[in-house]
Write a protein that holds these residues in place. Sequence first.
Motif, PDB file in Angstrom:
ATOM      1  N   ASP A 136      -9.851   1.520  -6.167  1.00  0.00           N
ATOM      2  CA  ASP A 136      -9.714   1.440  -4.771  1.00  0.00           C
ATOM      3  C   ASP A 136      -8.827   1.001  -4.119  1.00  0.00           C
ATOM      4  O   ASP A 136      -8.361   1.025  -3.154  1.00  0.00           O
ATOM      5  CB  ASP A 136     -11.030   0.478  -4.340  1.00  0.00           C
ATOM      6  CG  ASP A 136     -11.166  -0.763  -5.122  1.00  0.00           C
ATOM      7  OD1 ASP A 136     -10.139  -1.676  -4.812  1.00  0.00           O
ATOM      8  OD2 ASP A 136     -12.013  -0.988  -5.994  1.00  0.00           O
ATOM      9  N   HIS A 137      -7.712   0.701  -5.084  1.00  0.00           N
ATOM     10  CA  HIS A 137      -6.476  -0.217  -4.513  1.00  0.00           C
ATOM     11  C   HIS A 137      -5.307   0.415  -5.524  1.00  0.00           C
ATOM     12  O   HIS A 137      -5.808   0.158  -6.863  1.00  0.00           O
ATOM     13  CB  HIS A 137      -6.647  -1.605  -4.513  1.00  0.00           C
ATOM     14  CG  HIS A 137      -5.506  -2.279  -3.916  1.00  0.00           C
ATOM     15  ND1 HIS A 137      -4.273  -2.604  -4.324  1.00  0.00           N
ATOM     16  CD2 HIS A 137      -5.502  -2.920  -2.562  1.00  0.00           C
ATOM     17  CE1 HIS A 137      -3.642  -3.329  -3.925  1.00  0.00           C
ATOM     18  NE2 HIS A 137      -4.061  -3.430  -2.529  1.00  0.00           N
ATOM     19  N   ILE A 138      -3.985   0.638  -5.071  1.00  0.00           N
ATOM     20  CA  ILE A 138      -3.106   0.856  -6.007  1.00  0.00           C
ATOM     21  C   ILE A 138      -1.726   0.078  -5.449  1.00  0.00           C
ATOM     22  O   ILE A 138      -1.385  -0.085  -4.280  1.00  0.00           O
ATOM     23  CB  ILE A 138      -2.521   2.480  -6.250  1.00  0.00           C
ATOM     24  CG1 ILE A 138      -3.880   3.085  -6.825  1.00  0.00           C
ATOM     25  CG2 ILE A 138      -1.397   2.749  -6.788  1.00  0.00           C
ATOM     26  CD1 ILE A 138      -3.638   4.631  -6.688  1.00  0.00           C
ATOM     27  N   SER A 139      -1.292  -0.661  -6.307  1.00  0.00           N
ATOM     28  CA  SER A 139      -0.079  -1.364  -6.290  1.00  0.00           C
ATOM     29  C   SER A 139       1.073  -0.357  -6.721  1.00  0.00           C
ATOM     30  O   SER A 139       1.236  -0.170  -7.933  1.00  0.00           O
ATOM     31  CB  SER A 139       0.266  -2.712  -6.731  1.00  0.00           C
ATOM     32  OG  SER A 139      -0.892  -3.401  -6.188  1.00  0.00           O
ATOM     33  N   LEU A 140       1.991  -0.078  -5.810  1.00  0.00           N
ATOM     34  CA  LEU A 140       2.973   0.996  -6.191  1.00  0.00           C
ATOM     35  C   LEU A 140       4.433   0.278  -6.088  1.00  0.00           C
ATOM     36  O   LEU A 140       4.610   0.095  -4.809  1.00  0.00           O
ATOM     37  CB  LEU A 140       2.842   2.143  -5.402  1.00  0.00           C
ATOM     38  CG  LEU A 140       4.151   3.501  -5.594  1.00  0.00           C
ATOM     39  CD1 LEU A 140       4.042   3.718  -7.106  1.00  0.00           C
ATOM     40  CD2 LEU A 140       3.952   4.501  -4.684  1.00  0.00           C
TER      41      LEU A 140
ATOM     42  N   GLU B 125      -1.055   8.722   0.249  1.00  0.00           N
ATOM     43  CA  GLU B 125      -1.344   8.922   1.465  1.00  0.00           C
ATOM     44  C   GLU B 125      -2.438  10.072   1.696  1.00  0.00           C
ATOM     45  O   GLU B 125      -3.407  10.130   2.393  1.00  0.00           O
ATOM     46  CB  GLU B 125      -0.297   8.737   2.610  1.00  0.00           C
ATOM     47  CG  GLU B 125       0.231   7.431   2.937  1.00  0.00           C
ATOM     48  CD  GLU B 125      -0.366   6.443   3.674  1.00  0.00           C
ATOM     49  OE1 GLU B 125      -1.472   6.894   4.244  1.00  0.00           O
ATOM     50  OE2 GLU B 125       0.181   5.214   3.753  1.00  0.00           O
ATOM     51  N   ASN B 126      -1.520  11.106   1.033  1.00  0.00           N
ATOM     52  CA  ASN B 126      -2.459  12.578   1.198  1.00  0.00           C
ATOM     53  C   ASN B 126      -4.001  12.098   0.463  1.00  0.00           C
ATOM     54  O   ASN B 126      -4.728  12.861   0.651  1.00  0.00           O
ATOM     55  CB  ASN B 126      -1.600  13.699   0.307  1.00  0.00           C
ATOM     56  CG  ASN B 126      -0.709  13.941   1.626  1.00  0.00           C
ATOM     57  OD1 ASN B 126      -0.566  13.704   2.757  1.00  0.00           O
ATOM     58  ND2 ASN B 126       0.506  14.433   0.943  1.00  0.00           N
ATOM     59  N   LYS B 127      -3.960  11.420  -0.479  1.00  0.00           N
ATOM     60  CA  LYS B 127      -5.285  11.225  -1.316  1.00  0.00           C
ATOM     61  C   LYS B 127      -6.178  10.133  -0.678  1.00  0.00           C
ATOM     62  O   LYS B 127      -7.130   9.853  -1.398  1.00  0.00           O
ATOM     63  CB  LYS B 127      -4.894  10.706  -2.918  1.00  0.00           C
ATOM     64  CG  LYS B 127      -3.997  11.790  -3.566  1.00  0.00           C
ATOM     65  CD  LYS B 127      -4.959  13.050  -3.628  1.00  0.00           C
ATOM     66  CE  LYS B 127      -4.243  14.204  -4.700  1.00  0.00           C
ATOM     67  NZ  LYS B 127      -5.027  15.261  -4.928  1.00  0.00           N
ATOM     68  N   GLY B 128      -5.565   9.530   0.464  1.00  0.00           N
ATOM     69  CA  GLY B 128      -6.517   8.748   1.378  1.00  0.00           C
ATOM     70  C   GLY B 128      -6.630   7.327   0.593  1.00  0.00           C
ATOM     71  O   GLY B 128      -7.197   6.385   1.225  1.00  0.00           O
ATOM     72  N   TYR B 129      -5.281   6.889   0.350  1.00  0.00           N
ATOM     73  CA  TYR B 129      -4.851   5.615  -0.022  1.00  0.00           C
ATOM     74  C   TYR B 129      -3.680   5.159   1.174  1.00  0.00           C
ATOM     75  O   TYR B 129      -2.684   5.583   0.798  1.00  0.00           O
ATOM     76  CB  TYR B 129      -4.262   5.372  -1.551  1.00  0.00           C
ATOM     77  CG  TYR B 129      -5.383   5.677  -2.682  1.00  0.00           C
ATOM     78  CD1 TYR B 129      -5.963   4.512  -3.123  1.00  0.00           C
ATOM     79  CD2 TYR B 129      -5.628   6.917  -3.181  1.00  0.00           C
ATOM     80  CE1 TYR B 129      -6.830   4.774  -4.054  1.00  0.00           C
ATOM     81  CE2 TYR B 129      -6.422   6.987  -3.890  1.00  0.00           C
ATOM     82  CZ  TYR B 129      -7.111   5.943  -4.582  1.00  0.00           C
ATOM     83  OH  TYR B 129      -7.953   6.229  -5.570  1.00  0.00           O
TER      84      TYR B 129
END
Length: 423
Positions: free
Chosen positions: A184-188, A226-230
């Motif tokens: 549900d969360h990604i740190s990039l 962003e395109n994947k809803g994140y």
Amino acid sequence: MNSVSLYVHIPFCLQKCDYCDFFSLPCKGVKDQYVQALVNEGKFYAKAYGIYSWKTLYAGGGTPSLLTPEQMAFLLEGLSSACPGKIQGEATFELNPETVSPEKLLTLKEHGINRISLGVQSLCNKALSAINRHASLEKTLAGLEIVKNHWQGRLNLDMIAGLPGQSEEEFLSGLEKILAYNPDHISLYSLMIEEGTPLYDKIENGLEWDDDEADRQWLKGRDFLENKGYHQYEVSNFARNNDFSAHNLQYWRQKNYIGIGSGASGSIYPFDLNETSEYGIRWTNSLNIEKYISFFAELDVDKLSKDDCISLLEKDLSLENASILPREKEKLNLSVMEEEFFMMGLRTMEGVNGEVYRKRYASLEPHYGSIEKRLGCEKNGLFYGLEKEGKAVRRKNPDNSFNYALTPEGILFLNSILLELME
């Protein structure tokens, strides 16, 4: 102090990655005395500050998943019992793929952890090898499968753009693959080369690496997520359905937090304490682990009264160039706290709030509490120019206050904007 966030530092790892400049030491396991010291330190601050509950908890490192299930249980039971209200909200535990297990995940769940953060970093073996990472691709995928099959709580995954030996195609492929584990969360992060690290020396001695390529990969990754809803809500953090990291928001919103463990930092601000003091306090615990253990592991907090703890803390704070506690401390004046207000707040897409600024910093000259004047919202000012360039925005809130924020384009220039703002 009613409720405050708690950071727990576990400065140990099986093998230190070559890019890492955080305080951590390689080892095969964590001493029980260190875990006892953590519990005692947490109890000490809870008593000294009269903390009712831990608003959020975050165990980071290092590699907190080096702890055994028994040590995890002891730590979390001890910290929970330190406050009458125990752990109230988000509770995060960092894990590395090669040290995750079904038993550890069950122990974490049974003791109040509702969010885990797994350090993937890359799904490219060449890149993992280049940074001397202990977890190979095979170990990383095995760890992800364990999480997929044995964890039902919230999940963050860490990834790094621009690692040596990792092409753009391999990087984006890795991002695509981790989405199958439903985080549900990604740190990039974009790889930062810090002087003094082994990776810095490798690059100085000819290891091929391109910082512009690292930035390009990160931008491609941002657009992909962003395109994947994140949606990006902070410089390096992306969340689905507004599932933000509540603990990290405490830092970015300049809220009080306690830091325990060797090398951990904590900050207490005067804003929410009903105090007239215009100073805050920040401390960083000793990097000497044996010194840290010898003090806190032997401190019998259960036999100390609240007044005893307050007295010990006040004596420590009264010393200008020395400490009773195994830590270094810093007095934060309003000017320092105001700078950090912008440094932390402008990292986020919500930005900084004008009414909060007025309440905290109205006495500062020459700004007189006007965030518009401070930011340069007048014609030809800094913020005005950024707005014209599409790099900043003002948003009106339901209570008629305004938030001042950088746009996704503007946040790419965060460092240079902060430098100009602080001149």
